[in-house]
Design a protein around this motif. Sequence first.
Motif, PDB file in Angstrom:
ATOM      1  N   ILE A  37      10.285 -17.840  15.996  1.00  0.00           N
ATOM      2  CA  ILE A  37      10.148 -17.755  17.456  1.00  0.00           C
ATOM      3  C   ILE A  37      11.505 -17.922  18.132  1.00  0.00           C
ATOM      4  O   ILE A  37      11.903 -17.116  18.986  1.00  0.00           O
ATOM      5  N   PHE A  38      12.236 -18.966  17.776  1.00  0.00           N
ATOM      6  CA  PHE A  38      13.535 -19.222  18.400  1.00  0.00           C
ATOM      7  C   PHE A  38      14.572 -18.173  17.987  1.00  0.00           C
ATOM      8  O   PHE A  38      15.447 -17.828  18.780  1.00  0.00           O
ATOM      9  N   SER A  39      14.457 -17.664  16.746  1.00  0.00           N
ATOM     10  CA  SER A  39      15.375 -16.606  16.318  1.00  0.00           C
ATOM     11  C   SER A  39      15.140 -15.345  17.134  1.00  0.00           C
ATOM     12  O   SER A  39      16.091 -14.693  17.579  1.00  0.00           O
ATOM     13  N   LYS A  40      13.870 -14.985  17.325  1.00  0.00           N
ATOM     14  CA  LYS A  40      13.542 -13.801  18.120  1.00  0.00           C
ATOM     15  C   LYS A  40      14.041 -13.960  19.557  1.00  0.00           C
ATOM     16  O   LYS A  40      14.574 -13.006  20.158  1.00  0.00           O
ATOM     17  N   TRP A  41      13.888 -15.142  20.105  1.00  0.00           N
ATOM     18  CA  TRP A  41      14.372 -15.433  21.461  1.00  0.00           C
ATOM     19  C   TRP A  41      15.897 -15.268  21.525  1.00  0.00           C
ATOM     20  O   TRP A  41      16.433 -14.620  22.416  1.00  0.00           O
ATOM     21  N   GLY A  42      16.587 -15.845  20.549  1.00  0.00           N
ATOM     22  CA  GLY A  42      18.044 -15.772  20.538  1.00  0.00           C
ATOM     23  C   GLY A  42      18.561 -14.358  20.356  1.00  0.00           C
ATOM     24  O   GLY A  42      19.583 -13.982  20.942  1.00  0.00           O
ATOM     25  N   LEU A  43      17.848 -13.546  19.563  1.00  0.00           N
ATOM     26  CA  LEU A  43      18.295 -12.176  19.310  1.00  0.00           C
ATOM     27  C   LEU A  43      18.184 -11.287  20.545  1.00  0.00           C
ATOM     28  O   LEU A  43      18.787 -10.215  20.586  1.00  0.00           O
ATOM     29  N   ASP A  73      15.453  -8.325  14.220  1.00  0.00           N
ATOM     30  CA  ASP A  73      16.208  -7.481  15.137  1.00  0.00           C
ATOM     31  C   ASP A  73      15.696  -6.045  15.121  1.00  0.00           C
ATOM     32  O   ASP A  73      15.828  -5.322  16.119  1.00  0.00           O
ATOM     33  N   LEU A  74      15.094  -5.633  14.003  1.00  0.00           N
ATOM     34  CA  LEU A  74      14.529  -4.292  13.883  1.00  0.00           C
ATOM     35  C   LEU A  74      13.047  -4.260  14.249  1.00  0.00           C
ATOM     36  O   LEU A  74      12.279  -3.448  13.737  1.00  0.00           O
ATOM     37  N   LYS A  75      12.667  -5.191  15.123  1.00  0.00           N
ATOM     38  CA  LYS A  75      11.352  -5.192  15.778  1.00  0.00           C
ATOM     39  C   LYS A  75      10.186  -5.629  14.904  1.00  0.00           C
ATOM     40  O   LYS A  75       9.031  -5.401  15.246  1.00  0.00           O
ATOM     41  N   VAL A  76      10.454  -6.252  13.756  1.00  0.00           N
ATOM     42  CA  VAL A  76       9.375  -6.889  13.014  1.00  0.00           C
ATOM     43  C   VAL A  76       8.988  -8.152  13.784  1.00  0.00           C
ATOM     44  O   VAL A  76       9.851  -8.981  14.081  1.00  0.00           O
ATOM     45  N   THR A  77       7.719  -8.313  14.130  1.00  0.00           N
ATOM     46  CA  THR A  77       7.326  -9.443  14.960  1.00  0.00           C
ATOM     47  C   THR A  77       7.356 -10.739  14.153  1.00  0.00           C
ATOM     48  O   THR A  77       7.215 -10.723  12.924  1.00  0.00           O
ATOM     49  N   PRO A  78       7.536 -11.887  14.826  1.00  0.00           N
ATOM     50  CA  PRO A  78       7.542 -13.164  14.103  1.00  0.00           C
ATOM     51  C   PRO A  78       6.283 -13.401  13.291  1.00  0.00           C
ATOM     52  O   PRO A  78       6.345 -13.946  12.181  1.00  0.00           O
ATOM     53  N   GLY A  79       5.117 -12.986  13.802  1.00  0.00           N
ATOM     54  CA  GLY A  79       3.867 -13.196  13.073  1.00  0.00           C
ATOM     55  C   GLY A  79       3.825 -12.412  11.770  1.00  0.00           C
ATOM     56  O   GLY A  79       3.426 -12.936  10.724  1.00  0.00           O
ATOM     57  N   ALA A  94       1.969 -17.344  14.031  1.00  0.00           N
ATOM     58  CA  ALA A  94       1.193 -16.339  14.764  1.00  0.00           C
ATOM     59  C   ALA A  94       0.704 -16.897  16.099  1.00  0.00           C
ATOM     60  O   ALA A  94       0.724 -16.201  17.119  1.00  0.00           O
ATOM     61  N   VAL A  95       0.285 -18.161  16.106  1.00  0.00           N
ATOM     62  CA  VAL A  95      -0.139 -18.799  17.356  1.00  0.00           C
ATOM     63  C   VAL A  95       1.037 -18.922  18.319  1.00  0.00           C
ATOM     64  O   VAL A  95       0.934 -18.606  19.513  1.00  0.00           O
ATOM     65  N   MET A  96       2.185 -19.375  17.802  1.00  0.00           N
ATOM     66  CA  MET A  96       3.384 -19.487  18.638  1.00  0.00           C
ATOM     67  C   MET A  96       3.820 -18.121  19.160  1.00  0.00           C
ATOM     68  O   MET A  96       4.229 -17.984  20.322  1.00  0.00           O
ATOM     69  N   ASP A  97       3.741 -17.101  18.286  1.00  0.00           N
ATOM     70  CA  ASP A  97       4.135 -15.745  18.662  1.00  0.00           C
ATOM     71  C   ASP A  97       3.291 -15.250  19.837  1.00  0.00           C
ATOM     72  O   ASP A  97       3.791 -14.618  20.767  1.00  0.00           O
ATOM     73  N   TYR A  98       1.998 -15.550  19.792  1.00  0.00           N
ATOM     74  CA  TYR A  98       1.109 -15.142  20.887  1.00  0.00           C
ATOM     75  C   TYR A  98       1.406 -15.922  22.160  1.00  0.00           C
ATOM     76  O   TYR A  98       1.475 -15.359  23.256  1.00  0.00           O
ATOM     77  N   LEU A  99       1.637 -17.239  22.024  1.00  0.00           N
ATOM     78  CA  LEU A  99       1.876 -18.075  23.206  1.00  0.00           C
ATOM     79  C   LEU A  99       3.209 -17.750  23.883  1.00  0.00           C
ATOM     80  O   LEU A  99       3.309 -17.749  25.106  1.00  0.00           O
TER      81      LEU A  99
END
Length: 287
Positions: A27-33, A94-100, A253-258
């Motif tokens: 989650i935090f990595s996706k946010w930072g990217l 970074d290539l759009k793979v979701t965290p979940g 997955a829960v965090m990704d949704y929230l």
Amino acid sequence: MFVLSKKSALAAASTSLFVLLWSSGAIFSKWGLAHASPFAFLLIRFAIALCGLLLLVPLLKLKRPKGGKPMLYAMATGVVLLGAYQIFYLLALDLKVTPGVMATIMGVQPILTVVIMERQRSASRMFGLTLGLAGLIMVVYQGIGLAGMSLAGMLFGLLALASMTFGSIMQKRITDNPLGTLPVQYLAGLLLCGIFVPFQPFHFEHSSGFIVPVLWMGLVVSVLATLLLYRLIARGNLVNVTSLFYLVPAVTAVMDYLFFGNRLAGLSMLGMVLIIVGLGFVFRKAG
């Protein structure tokens, strides 16, 4: 009786904390990217983690590996377990793979560890391995074929899975002062990342969208969660320890949704269920 229950409570608390912190990583990595290039985020994260660990050396009484071979082995482990794993992981995100989806792919690690570590497998374990593999195929197919994620992104996700698995096996073989290898390993990861920096985009924003995630990943996940992981690996059976990663996909997955509003698609959800059921068969005790 009280001492045993207290130890059990502490073990459960440290395990739960590890799963929660590790699940937050994607989650935090996706946010930072969203506010930095992958190698800028990773290089600064490794530098923060290394500085944090060096400050903790006297407090935790960490001792660096003694001798040439232990030092080289520790650095090689750091290149695989920290450097290669994190590079592939961030490139996948970074290539759009979701965290979940990424967490679900990484959830296969316990099954992969069983395949590599154990030569004798019961019919029950083999059935569990098959279910887990089927679940992984569903998640990857959903990501590439139906959700429109790139083939390269999914490939990087699988390479992250392989790096984490082989890196954990290498770390398990470090029996003399395993926690003391962590600063050396983060230095190795930093150097590996630095090799690629001149050939990759390097930019980051001076904003909370970059500062908060990179500090969280550098200090909370890279230092606290990784120290917990190394402690668990040192004290427990590697296959059982890596089974904790089966809990990560559901929490992520829960965090990704929230946080991002991403829902796991039906086929990915089914794949996650098959992976979890497969885990039950893989680790079921023989009667």
